[in-house]
Design a protein around this motif. Structure first.
Motif, PDB file in Angstrom:
ATOM      1  N   UNK A  37      29.861 -30.852 -18.337  1.00  0.00           N
ATOM      2  CA  UNK A  37      31.023 -31.498 -18.937  1.00  0.00           C
ATOM      3  C   UNK A  37      32.004 -31.947 -17.849  1.00  0.00           C
ATOM      4  N   UNK A  38      32.916 -32.826 -18.247  1.00  0.00           N
ATOM      5  CA  UNK A  38      33.941 -33.286 -17.308  1.00  0.00           C
ATOM      6  C   UNK A  38      34.812 -32.118 -16.850  1.00  0.00           C
ATOM      7  N   UNK A  39      35.168 -31.245 -17.788  1.00  0.00           N
ATOM      8  CA  UNK A  39      35.967 -30.078 -17.435  1.00  0.00           C
ATOM      9  C   UNK A  39      35.204 -29.185 -16.462  1.00  0.00           C
ATOM     10  N   UNK A  40      33.907 -29.036 -16.686  1.00  0.00           N
ATOM     11  CA  UNK A  40      33.094 -28.197 -15.806  1.00  0.00           C
ATOM     12  C   UNK A  40      33.096 -28.745 -14.382  1.00  0.00           C
ATOM     13  N   UNK A  41      32.968 -30.068 -14.238  1.00  0.00           N
ATOM     14  CA  UNK A  41      32.983 -30.672 -12.895  1.00  0.00           C
ATOM     15  C   UNK A  41      34.298 -30.374 -12.178  1.00  0.00           C
TER      16      UNK A  41
END
Length: 224
Positions: free
Chosen positions: A201-205
């Motif tokens: 996910x974008x948050x994970x990146x």
């Protein structure tokens, strides 16, 4: 009558307001009619909604919908309900559903715990909670999506053998899940290697770029 979600009314989200552009608002209004499920209503009928029997997954907190739609496209035999309270994310996900031609996704624009009242006990094959709001302050910990009351709710919604999959880059959130789920009499599981089927996910990146470590935890409802 007491329903599954009645005792789970502590808000797990912070309201965020951002208006949609005119074109995105038009897309939202056009697609939400057929692709968004009411938060409140009668018992949800997955066969009637999706047109056939298939494993059913509830994805809580979908953000912009990238992970949900990517995974749904790779798993067309699984029906997915994605829930989020934030309108821009729902609008983005609706656009992705249309552009990707996904027939196995529906959305809930609202509180997933309220929508849980519409789900039959044992009706879910999976619950996904990817990078929930960490609520880092101690006085707000009761607002985390994974709480003792909610773990019990998730257990009751899962069919025997169904899985609860949580991913977080907050160490004490992972510890909390280990304690709550590990202490539940009818859940088996724990920390797992990152499943290949879970999209980044974008948050994970952002978390990885900041040096945080991602933990995936999967628990399965015991079959009795």
């Amino acid at each position: 009558m007491t329903t599954l979600g009645d005792q789970h009314r502590t808000s797990t989200f912070k309201p965020r307001r951002r208006p949609l552009s005119p074109s995105r608002r038009a897309l939202f209004e056009r697609l939400s009619v057929s692709l968004c499920l009411p938060v409140d209503g009668p018992r949800f009928d997955p066969v009637g909604e999706f047109g056939g029997a298939a494993p059913l997954v509830l994805d809580i907190g979908i953000g912009s919908g990238h992970a949900l739609t990517t995974q749904a496209a790779a798993e067309p035999g699984i029906d997915v309900i994605g829930a989020d309270v934030h309108t821009p994310g729902i609008a983005s996900t609706l656009a992705r559903i249309e552009s990707m031609g996904l027939a196995n996704v529906r959305l809930v624009h609202g509180d997933a715990l309220r929508f849980a009242d519409r789900l039959a006990p044992g009706s879910l094959d999976g619950i996904r909670i990817y990078f929930p709001d960490p609520w880092p302050k101690a006085r707000h910990r009761n607002r985390r999506m994974v709480s003792a009351a909610n773990v019990d709710l998730f257990y009751r919604l899962l069919a025997p053998g169904g899985t609860l999959h949580l991913a977080t880059d907050i160490d004490d959130y992972a510890d909390m899940v280990l304690s709550l789920c590990g202490g539940h009499a009818d859940l088996d599981g724990g920390v797992v290697d990152r499943p290949a089927e879970r999209p980044v996910t974008r948050y994970e990146r952002k978390g990885l770029d900041a040096g945080r470590v991602v933990t995936d935890l999967i628990y399965r409802r015991r079959a009795r």
